[in-house]
Motif scaffolding. Structure first.
Motif: not given
Length: 123
Positions: A44-50, A83-99
């Motif tokens: 739960l340390s890294i979140a990859k957002a597409y 309120e939900v997570l003790r530690k916020c994950p590091e965010l990595q952003f990627y372009l979602d090219d599935s469409l």
């Protein structure tokens, strides 16, 4: 394999990120940033957002701007999920090219689809 906990946290982060981007892009006008998927590491340390960005012509520019502002976005996310997570994950952003990929396949299959539909009408 993603655990139930990872899936729940990923969905929650996706919802919160979508709301953050909706608020930020409302002032831009004509720009839509949607979070199509979030994948989170088992620890739960890294979140990859597409991200799916409209208009597609400006997607690279907007994605670079989001990456530059990732610390600000992470801070806003941390305020929303504290309120939900003790530690916020590091965010990595990627372009979602599935469409774009789906559109390309439809375009390539377009002539074949038309031929098969004509054959169905003849029968």
């Amino acid at each position: 394999m993603e655990t139930k906990r990872q899936a729940k946290i990923a969905r929650y982060i996706q919802k919160e990120l979508s709301e953050i981007f909706r608020r930020q892009t409302s002032s831009l006008g004509g720009v839509i940033v949607s979070v199509s998927q979030v994948r989170i590491t088992p620890d739960l340390s890294i979140a990859k957002a597409y991200l799916s960005i409209f208009p597609p012509e400006r997607s690279e520019e907007i994605l670079e701007n989001i990456k530059k502002q990732s610390k600000t976005v992470r801070y806003e996310l941390a305020q929303n999920v504290k309120e939900v997570l003790r530690k916020c994950p590091e965010l990595q952003f990627y372009l979602d090219d599935s469409l774009d990929y789906i559109e390309n396949i439809d375009r390539l299959l377009g002539p074949h689809k038309a031929d098969s539909e004509e054959e169905k009408e003849k029968v």
